[in-house]
Structures are given as structure tokens and as C-alpha cells.
Motif scaffolding. Sequence first.
Motif, mmCIF file in Angstrom:
data_model
loop_
_atom_site.group_PDB
_atom_site.id
_atom_site.type_symbol
_atom_site.label_atom_id
_atom_site.label_comp_id
_atom_site.label_asym_id
_atom_site.label_seq_id
_atom_site.Cartn_x
_atom_site.Cartn_y
_atom_site.Cartn_z
ATOM 1 N N UNK A 339 -33.878 8.002 -34.176
ATOM 2 C CA UNK A 339 -33.864 9.244 -33.430
ATOM 3 C C UNK A 339 -34.623 9.065 -32.126
ATOM 4 N N UNK A 340 -34.085 9.648 -31.059
ATOM 5 C CA UNK A 340 -34.780 9.652 -29.763
ATOM 6 C C UNK A 340 -34.809 11.071 -29.235
ATOM 7 N N UNK A 363 -29.576 16.368 -43.082
ATOM 8 C CA UNK A 363 -28.402 16.798 -43.846
ATOM 9 C C UNK A 363 -27.121 16.744 -43.035
ATOM 10 N N UNK A 364 -27.192 16.147 -41.838
ATOM 11 C CA UNK A 364 -26.022 16.038 -40.989
ATOM 12 C C UNK A 364 -25.881 17.144 -39.973
ATOM 13 N N UNK A 365 -26.671 18.188 -40.144
ATOM 14 C CA UNK A 365 -26.572 19.331 -39.238
ATOM 15 C C UNK A 365 -27.910 19.771 -38.649
ATOM 16 N N UNK A 366 -28.991 19.520 -39.338
ATOM 17 C CA UNK A 366 -30.293 20.051 -38.923
ATOM 18 C C UNK A 366 -30.918 19.212 -37.803
ATOM 19 N N UNK A 367 -30.305 19.246 -36.637
ATOM 20 C CA UNK A 367 -30.786 18.469 -35.498
ATOM 21 C C UNK A 367 -31.577 19.391 -34.560
ATOM 22 N N UNK A 368 -32.874 19.158 -34.404
ATOM 23 C CA UNK A 368 -33.670 19.994 -33.507
ATOM 24 C C UNK A 368 -33.179 19.899 -32.061
ATOM 25 N N UNK A 369 -33.473 20.929 -31.276
ATOM 26 C CA UNK A 369 -32.972 20.960 -29.897
ATOM 27 C C UNK A 369 -33.574 19.876 -29.028
ATOM 28 N N UNK A 370 -34.711 19.330 -29.426
ATOM 29 C CA UNK A 370 -35.349 18.295 -28.607
ATOM 30 C C UNK A 370 -34.769 16.901 -28.847
ATOM 31 N N UNK A 371 -33.824 16.761 -29.766
ATOM 32 C CA UNK A 371 -33.246 15.450 -30.088
ATOM 33 C C UNK A 371 -32.153 15.103 -29.079
ATOM 34 N N UNK A 372 -32.250 13.899 -28.541
ATOM 35 C CA UNK A 372 -31.270 13.402 -27.576
ATOM 36 C C UNK A 372 -30.248 12.473 -28.234
ATOM 37 N N UNK A 373 -30.689 11.676 -29.226
ATOM 38 C CA UNK A 373 -29.793 10.726 -29.902
ATOM 39 C C UNK A 373 -30.247 10.560 -31.343
ATOM 40 N N UNK A 374 -29.267 10.323 -32.245
ATOM 41 C CA UNK A 374 -29.607 10.176 -33.658
ATOM 42 C C UNK A 374 -28.588 9.265 -34.340
ATOM 43 N N UNK A 375 -29.066 8.465 -35.314
ATOM 44 C CA UNK A 375 -28.199 7.644 -36.145
ATOM 45 C C UNK A 375 -28.872 7.529 -37.507
ATOM 46 N N UNK A 376 -28.261 8.135 -38.516
ATOM 47 C CA UNK A 376 -28.837 8.133 -39.863
ATOM 48 C C UNK A 376 -28.094 7.205 -40.807
ATOM 49 N N UNK A 377 -27.182 6.403 -40.274
ATOM 50 C CA UNK A 377 -26.292 5.573 -41.095
ATOM 51 C C UNK A 377 -26.770 4.136 -41.214
ATOM 52 N N UNK A 378 -27.275 3.565 -40.112
ATOM 53 C CA UNK A 378 -27.486 2.119 -40.036
ATOM 54 C C UNK A 378 -28.955 1.724 -40.036
ATOM 55 N N UNK A 379 -29.237 0.545 -40.581
ATOM 56 C CA UNK A 379 -30.510 -0.122 -40.276
ATOM 57 C C UNK A 379 -30.486 -0.428 -38.784
ATOM 58 N N UNK A 380 -31.631 -0.361 -38.135
ATOM 59 C CA UNK A 380 -31.627 -0.501 -36.686
ATOM 60 C C UNK A 380 -32.897 -1.156 -36.183
ATOM 61 N N UNK A 381 -32.838 -1.602 -34.941
ATOM 62 C CA UNK A 381 -34.000 -2.177 -34.269
ATOM 63 C C UNK A 381 -33.909 -1.864 -32.785
ATOM 64 N N UNK A 382 -35.044 -1.979 -32.110
ATOM 65 C CA UNK A 382 -35.113 -1.615 -30.704
ATOM 66 C C UNK A 382 -35.628 -2.794 -29.877
ATOM 67 N N UNK A 383 -34.958 -3.081 -28.775
ATOM 68 C CA UNK A 383 -35.415 -4.066 -27.799
ATOM 69 C C UNK A 383 -35.878 -3.285 -26.569
ATOM 70 N N UNK A 384 -37.158 -3.444 -26.229
ATOM 71 C CA UNK A 384 -37.727 -2.737 -25.089
ATOM 72 C C UNK A 384 -37.996 -3.741 -23.981
ATOM 73 N N UNK A 385 -37.429 -3.484 -22.805
ATOM 74 C CA UNK A 385 -37.586 -4.370 -21.655
ATOM 75 C C UNK A 385 -38.502 -3.701 -20.631
#
Length: 445
Positions: A339-340, A363-385
Amino acid sequence: MKRFCIAALMSIILLFLLSAPVFAAEYDSDQIILSWTDDSAHTQTITWHSASKKDGYVQYNREGMQLSPQHQVKAKIIEVKEDQYYRYEATIRGLSQKTTYEYRVGDGTSWSKVHTFSTAPTWETSRITTTDDAQSFEFLYLGDIQYKKRSQDYKTWGRMVEDIRQRNPGIAFALMGGDMVNSPRNMNDWNLFLSQATSVFAGIPMMTAIGNHETTVKADMYLKMLALPQNGPKGVSEEFYSFDYGNCHFAVVNTSFFLDNRKAAMEEEWEQQLTAISSWLEQDLTESGARWKVVVMHHPAYGISDGDPIYDAIREEWEPVFEQGEVDLVLCGHQHLYMRTKEIGNITYVMGNSGKRRSTYFNGENVPEYVEAINATDSNYQIIKVSEDKLTLESYDEEGQIIDKWSKNKSVSPLLKAVAAAGIIVVVGAGAVLIRLRVRKRGSL
């Protein structure tokens, strides 16, 4: 004649044995992990496990040069579990910035295979430059590793981390947002985690935050297993710490300090310690002149669900400190999704999840208004440059497919670039201008 033939054969065998090369047995080390406990440009800390409980050493030298006792550091032995598990810790000092070294660990007679590490650029050479690419770097963020099926999921995570390293050979180090294990005192968890981590983190440092699954009242096992800076507040120094890498400052905080069992155990001392922590964090962030500032913690200030009082405590106690300290990015975990947020007080909050557990908060719907991006399906990682004037975060799924991208820009005046090109550092603050020449650090290997 028969006796002569036997004697001749024995002589040949003896001559072969005496002339054959002698290969030293490989040292029984495993779970080798790099971290920093001091300056990232001129030191390197190495920890490892060995069952032998003999004296331990690290030999090191610049890449391509001989390893020998001339450049050797003795390790301290840490008894993690009585008569069962020992970790070794050694810190190499006096290194040169932006330099690659080779090293091996051993008992003085037998040695591990040779590994490499590279030191960070110094603060002076990273502040303001005319060549942006020359001072840019990238690092990895990994959220919760916590598993569903322990042995299987740690192996899957280990393969993913190796794949990340192959896809991104330039990553300088990794940050982890806690919950590396499921049970804080379960040696099976720690052994599996560190055994899977070592293939990558024997080569790049691993800097971690405490999750709720690393702690009961305190994170005793975590603090013994890992080596981290001790520059935080007195009494909780490795739970809270900070370090610099180039033009970026990192503060790591333990959000599990807000857990009820910690409050109950400390009684009236808890409030005093919280005051000391918040004062340290404020001073640490505001006194840093780094161009970029990143905070790492486990629990989110802003998550997909807001039902935990810890989230409120973070916002009440530390969010104003983050904003005053001009933090750019906060990395967290805990809720087992990606989530970002939008910018909140000039800060972007990013939640990662590198393990196999999936969110029970979403639950697939309860996304707060401050959320810009979300992914609840995949394992993930972040590369910060990180570069002179831009901070970029790219989030990927476990297959290496991009799922989100974010960036933040900060402009640098042409005048300051020109001054820096002349080898002068300019610090402006409190109505005064300080100008000083760069001085090259001497006495480094």
C-alpha cells in the motif's frame, strides 16, 4: 626382489603424500550476515554462526589483494542459546569509502569461502555534485517475511531475494520492516531465515526493524542474533537507531514499544522512556543535514485498517516529529499487503509484504481515501533509487513485474552545484553561512 618392489612402492607413495598440496578444511560457518554498527563509509560489521565455539576472526583486504593475518579482526562470541547456538560478531574499521573488499571468516586455521562487500560514499562526496549519476545509489526494502508454511515459504522467500539481487545487482543494502520470524524465540525460525538470507546478505548489509513477532516484552533474541547501531536512546539503543548512506539519512524505530505488555512491564518508566525516545528521534532527524530522510518501522501510521491503538499512538507521538524533521518516506509492514498513501504532511507512507501471508485487514473494498495504490494479492518488494534531486520507489511482485511507481523531486540551485564542483561544502543555517574545504580521510585501507 619382492621386498625391493614393496619398498620402492612405499617410497613412491610417501613421496606423493609429502609433495601433494595440503588443503585446509573449510570453516564450519554459516548464516553470514553483513550490517553496520558504525559509519557505513569506513566500517563493516560481519556476523555469523559456528557450532565450534573456537575463537573467530575476519580477514579482509581490498578486492584482488591477499587475505592474511596482517588485516584481521577478532570476533566476539555471543551465546544466543546456552550451549546450543553461538553467533560471532566482528567490525572492521578504517576502510576507504566507495571501495570493494574481499573477506572471509574463520578460526585462524580454517576459513570460509571468500565474500565481498563495498563501502558507502562519504557524506562530503555525496552532498551536492555536478554529476548526479556519480553519487546516486539504490537500496532494497522488504516487508514482512512471516510465513504460512515455515520451511517451504522461507525457501520461496530465499529464492525471491536471490532473484531480486540478480535483477538489481546495484542495490547497496537492504532494509527490513520486521516480522522476519513468526515466534521470537523459536530457533527453527531464526535458522531458516538467516540460512536463506546469507546468500545475498553476506554481500550487502541487512538493516532491520523490530516487528511484533520479534518481541515478547523485549526483543531479546533479535538483539542477540543481529548487530545494529547503538546510537539510539539509552536503554533501547539497538531498538531505535539511525545511519547515513551517502546523501540519505535513515531512522529505524521500534513501534512494538507501544504494545500493552511493554507498558505493563515498564510501569511508570515507560512514559519516561517514551519521552527520551521522542526527544532522540526529533534531534536525530532535525540535526541531520542529509538531502533525503527515510524512516523504517513495522506498524503503519496509516494502514488499510485503523483498528489498532498503536497506529493512533504513532500518529500522535511520532508523526509530528517526522514532519518537523522533514522526512520524505516512511517504510512499514504488518498488514500483509502493498500500500502507498498520498502525501500526508509532505510524507509518503509505503507498506510492503515480502512473505506469503495475505492481509486479513482488507476486504477488497475498505480503501481509505488517503490510499494512492494497493496490491493485496502478491508478495512484493521495493527498490528505492536515491539521486541528488530525485527519490524514486518502484514496487515489484515476486516475479519481478512492476506493480507501482512513485517519485519525489527536490531541485538544487546551480550556484550550489558550482560551489560543490570546486570542492567546497556550503552549509546554510540559523542565518549563518559556513564554507569549508573538503578534507580527504587519511589512514584508511
